[in-house]
Design an enzyme around this catalytic site. Structure first.
Site, PDB file in Angstrom:
ATOM      1  N   GLY A 169      35.001  42.917  55.613  1.00 54.44           N
ATOM      2  CA  GLY A 169      33.702  43.075  54.866  1.00 54.44           C
ATOM      3  C   GLY A 169      33.805  42.800  53.889  1.00 54.44           C
TER       4      GLY A 169
ATOM      5  N   GLU B 281      40.251  45.672  57.431  1.00 56.77           N
ATOM      6  CA  GLU B 281      40.456  44.753  57.978  1.00 56.77           C
ATOM      7  C   GLU B 281      39.717  42.964  58.108  1.00 56.77           C
ATOM      8  OE1 GLU B 281      38.185  46.588  61.467  1.00 56.77           O
ATOM      9  OE2 GLU B 281      39.701  47.725  62.427  1.00 56.77           O
TER      10      GLU B 281
ATOM     11  N   GLY C 130      38.079  39.932  57.474  1.00 54.98           N
ATOM     12  CA  GLY C 130      38.126  38.797  58.250  1.00 54.98           C
ATOM     13  C   GLY C 130      38.337  37.694  56.995  1.00 54.98           C
ATOM     14  N   ARG C 131      36.538  37.843  56.760  1.00 59.09           N
ATOM     15  CA  ARG C 131      35.931  36.430  55.785  1.00 59.09           C
ATOM     16  C   ARG C 131      37.224  36.368  54.968  1.00 59.09           C
ATOM     17  NH1 ARG C 131      31.060  35.071  55.780  1.00 59.09           N
ATOM     18  NH2 ARG C 131      30.157  37.411  56.334  1.00 59.09           N
TER      19      ARG C 131
ATOM     20  N   ARG D 230      25.688  29.398  60.520  1.00 66.26           N
ATOM     21  CA  ARG D 230      25.257  30.151  59.364  1.00 66.26           C
ATOM     22  C   ARG D 230      24.567  30.205  58.793  1.00 66.26           C
ATOM     23  NH1 ARG D 230      28.002  32.076  55.854  1.00 66.26           N
ATOM     24  NH2 ARG D 230      27.547  34.382  56.776  1.00 66.26           N
TER      25      ARG D 230
ATOM     26  N   TYR E 242      21.512  32.798  59.416  1.00 60.74           N
ATOM     27  CA  TYR E 242      21.408  34.015  58.043  1.00 60.74           C
ATOM     28  C   TYR E 242      20.866  33.330  57.573  1.00 60.74           C
ATOM     29  CZ  TYR E 242      25.857  35.526  61.507  1.00 60.74           C
ATOM     30  OH  TYR E 242      26.233  35.908  62.240  1.00 60.74           O
TER      31      TYR E 242
ATOM     32  N   CYS F 214      18.539  18.489  67.742  1.00 58.61           N
ATOM     33  CA  CYS F 214      17.530  18.175  67.956  1.00 58.61           C
ATOM     34  C   CYS F 214      16.739  20.467  67.622  1.00 58.61           C
ATOM     35  CB  CYS F 214      17.714  17.964  68.686  1.00 58.61           C
ATOM     36  SG  CYS F 214      17.499  16.184  69.404  1.00 58.61           S
ATOM     37  N   GLU F 215      16.803  20.126  65.784  1.00 55.54           N
ATOM     38  CA  GLU F 215      15.949  21.974  65.913  1.00 55.54           C
ATOM     39  C   GLU F 215      16.152  21.435  64.225  1.00 55.54           C
ATOM     40  OE1 GLU F 215      16.352  24.815  67.289  1.00 55.54           O
ATOM     41  OE2 GLU F 215      17.550  24.769  69.064  1.00 55.54           O
TER      42      GLU F 215
HETATM   43  C1  PLP Z   1      35.108  46.606  62.980  1.00 57.76           C
HETATM   44  C2  PLP Z   1      34.925  45.014  62.380  1.00 57.76           C
HETATM   45  N1  PLP Z   1      36.606  44.986  61.711  1.00 57.76           N
HETATM   46  C3  PLP Z   1      36.532  43.689  60.630  1.00 57.76           C
HETATM   47  C4  PLP Z   1      35.430  43.133  59.944  1.00 57.76           C
HETATM   48  C5  PLP Z   1      35.828  41.280  59.942  1.00 57.76           C
HETATM   49  O1  PLP Z   1      34.230  41.247  58.573  1.00 57.76           O
HETATM   50  P1  PLP Z   1      34.614  40.652  57.986  1.00 57.76           P
HETATM   51  O2  PLP Z   1      34.586  38.959  58.063  1.00 57.76           O
HETATM   52  O3  PLP Z   1      33.603  40.598  56.624  1.00 57.76           O
HETATM   53  O4  PLP Z   1      36.381  41.002  56.383  1.00 57.76           O
HETATM   54  C6  PLP Z   1      34.540  42.870  61.594  1.00 57.76           C
HETATM   55  C7  PLP Z   1      33.510  42.018  61.653  1.00 57.76           C
HETATM   56  O5  PLP Z   1      32.359  42.481  60.933  1.00 57.76           O
HETATM   57  C8  PLP Z   1      34.138  44.346  61.819  1.00 57.76           C
HETATM   58  O6  PLP Z   1      33.263  44.068  63.029  1.00 57.76           O
HETATM   59  N1  LYS Z   2      29.420  36.497  61.546  1.00 60.45           N
HETATM   60  C1  LYS Z   2      28.886  37.300  60.486  1.00 60.45           C
HETATM   61  C2  LYS Z   2      29.822  37.305  60.239  1.00 60.45           C
HETATM   62  C3  LYS Z   2      29.939  38.723  61.915  1.00 60.45           C
HETATM   63  C4  LYS Z   2      31.043  40.098  60.862  1.00 60.45           C
HETATM   64  C5  LYS Z   2      31.114  40.301  62.472  1.00 60.45           C
HETATM   65  N2  LYS Z   2      31.139  42.026  63.177  1.00 60.45           N
HETATM   66  C6  LYS Z   2      28.336  35.816  59.642  1.00 60.45           C
HETATM   67  O1  LYS Z   2      29.038  35.038  59.459  1.00 60.45           O
HETATM   68  O2  LYS Z   2      28.725  36.063  58.915  1.00 60.45           O
END
Ligand code: PLP
Ligand code: LYS
Length: 437
Positions: A249, A291, A293-294, A331, A335, A362-363
């Site tokens: 996150g 964990e 991701g982003r 996105r 969002y 088409c939106e």
């Molecule tokens: C359980 C869990 N771990 C990790 C992440 C990765 O989050 P982020 O991509 O914001 O780091 C998510 C997505 O929100 C998640 O649901």
């Molecule tokens: N898809 C979302 C994040 C989801 C994270 C998963 N729990 C975004 O683009 O911001």
């Protein structure tokens, strides 16, 4: 020139370089829309996370949350860098398997894992199942019995923390659909159920408060809460958690008004909080898992588009339309997410107009940017949208039967297609003709 572009990313003719490769040549060679990753940047971010833990001398796992971008090549890069990974579906697990990702470094997440998914995880010996609910405990127990197997598990807890982020990106608040609630006693009941199951090795607890978070506070609170729960469970049930997983996150900079801390600063604060709590309660320092991701893939990604039509609206910002849109990046529509965009074929041109970048879908809501400050553009120009690497391609769709773009990895001046562009034939591959009897 846009401040998110480093001077080393500008070629002598003013083109955007990604991983040392000319983005305009990539657009010509592979077509647009095109998604390009600077692989060096992905590696660097994983290394920075690991470095914090190494400096803090704690045991740890940096587990890449692959929902942000799950392809064979990405799992390979994560594996090469010594990262772990989380998967949330049979599809992600299958992709990780195809990438020969070490299964012992995989965690399986999800709030409604099917029996088939649990079976697949058990049969492939994934490292951990992060159990989310009571139904899953029952299903997993059955699957383990049927397969005469054992597995490491963790419990996902809902810490009751509302992170400051988009409502759709919050996951730690009390009424979240994810995890076991602490206050009602659900979590303690789940612990007892899991401890009573000899095929499950209960290795620790997990919480994830949300995504794209800028403040330290929520993470510190989550870390503290998990340690408090761990201490109270040790007192009450004699159970000691070996792993504390605080999720991901960590927010990244999308536009100039975003001022996040460096992702690794979040991790340092989390580690320090856990160390303090452990010392306070005389608790053995657990392994600390994260964990992200982003923060691993977001800043490394670029979406390249070709400019097509334009519509001028008297008194309002013109629409500059590109050949992609909500199908390759949902996105902004979903969002109201914002991105910076640059004119990739002439970075040195002076920005002179505020425009709306419209997609081709088409939106009316298919706007990639509600306000982009760009040089005057013409059809055929290449725009690069920055920091698109997370939740872009992974959330892509075939809306309006548009094929999904190709994905290219660029590193040290070399580029390679890692996902082919879908063809029109791919779009109808699963269709069957309908015949009346
Ligand atoms: C359980 C869990 N771990 C990790 C992440 C990765 O989050 P982020 O991509 O914001 O780091 C998510 C997505 O929100 C998640 O649901
Ligand atoms: N898809 C979302 C994040 C989801 C994270 C998963 N729990 C975004 O683009 O911001």
């Amino acid at each position: 020139m846009n401040s998110q572009i480093a001077s080393s990313q500008v070629s002598p003719e003013g083109h955007l370089l990604i991983g040392g490769v000319d983005s305009v040549s990539l657009a010509k060679k592979y077509g647009t829309p095109l998604i390009v990753y600077d692989v060096g940047q992905i590696r660097q971010q994983i290394r920075k996370f690991k470095q914090v833990f190494e400096e803090e001398k704690t045991s740890y796992a940096v587990s890449y949350a692959s929902k942000a971008f799950a392809t064979i090549a990405m799992y390979q890069v994560a594996a090469e860098e010594g990262a772990y990974t989380d998967v949330v579906s049979a599809g992600e697990l299958y992709t990780a398997l195809k990438a020969s990702f070490p299964m012992e470094r995989v965690s399986f997440h999800g709030n409604n894992k099917s029996r088939a998914e649990l079976e697949m995880a058990v049969k492939n010996h994934v490292g951990k199942i992060i159990i989310d609910n009571f139904y899953e405990i029952k299903l997993l127990k059955e699957v383990l019995q049927e397969n005469d197997s054992h597995i490491k598990v963790m419990l996902r807890l809902t810490p009751g923390i509302s992170a400051h982020t988009h409502e759709y990106d919050q996951t730690g608040q009390i009424d979240s659909k994810f995890g076991f609630d602490l206050n009602s006693g659900q979590a303690a009941k789940a612990l007892q159920e899991v401890l009573a199951e000899p095929r499950m090795d209960m290795v620790g607890i997990h919480a994830h408060i949300g995504s794209q978070i800028f403040e330290l506070n929520g993470f510190e609170m989550a870390a503290q809460k998990l340690m408090q729960v761990a201490s109270s469970w040790r007192e009450k049930y004699g159970y000691t958690a070996k792993i504390i997983n605080v999720g991901g996150g960590f927010g990244i900079k999308y536009v100039s008004s975003d001022h996040p801390l460096k992702p690794e600063a979040f991790v340092k604060a989390i580690v320090e909080t856990i160390k303090q709590e452990a010392a306070k309660n005389d608790y053995p320092l657990p392994e600390i898992d994260i964990e992200p991701g982003r923060s691993i893939v977001g800043p490394a990604g670029y979406n390249l588009y070709q400019v097509g039509s334009r519509k001028d609206v008297p008194g309002l910002k013109p629409y500059v339309t590109v050949d992609g849109g909500m199908g390759d990046n949902i996105r902004p529509a979903l969002y109201q997410a914002e991105y910076e965009t640059v004119l990739a074929n002439n970075l040195k041109a002076r920005e002179e107009e505020h425009v709306r970048i419209a997609g081709k879908y088409c939106e009316s809501g298919d706007l990639l940017s509600a306000d982009a400050f760009l040089p005057k553009t013409k059809p055929g120009d290449i725009l690069a949208m920055l920091d698109t690497g997370a939740y872009g391609y992974s959330m892509a769709s075939n809306y309006n039967r548009n094929p999904r773009p190709a994905v290219v990895f660029a590193e040290n001046g070399h580029a390679q297609v890692v996902v082919k562009r879908e063809s029109l034939e791919d779009l109808v591959r699963l269709d069957q003709s309908y015949q009346e009897d």
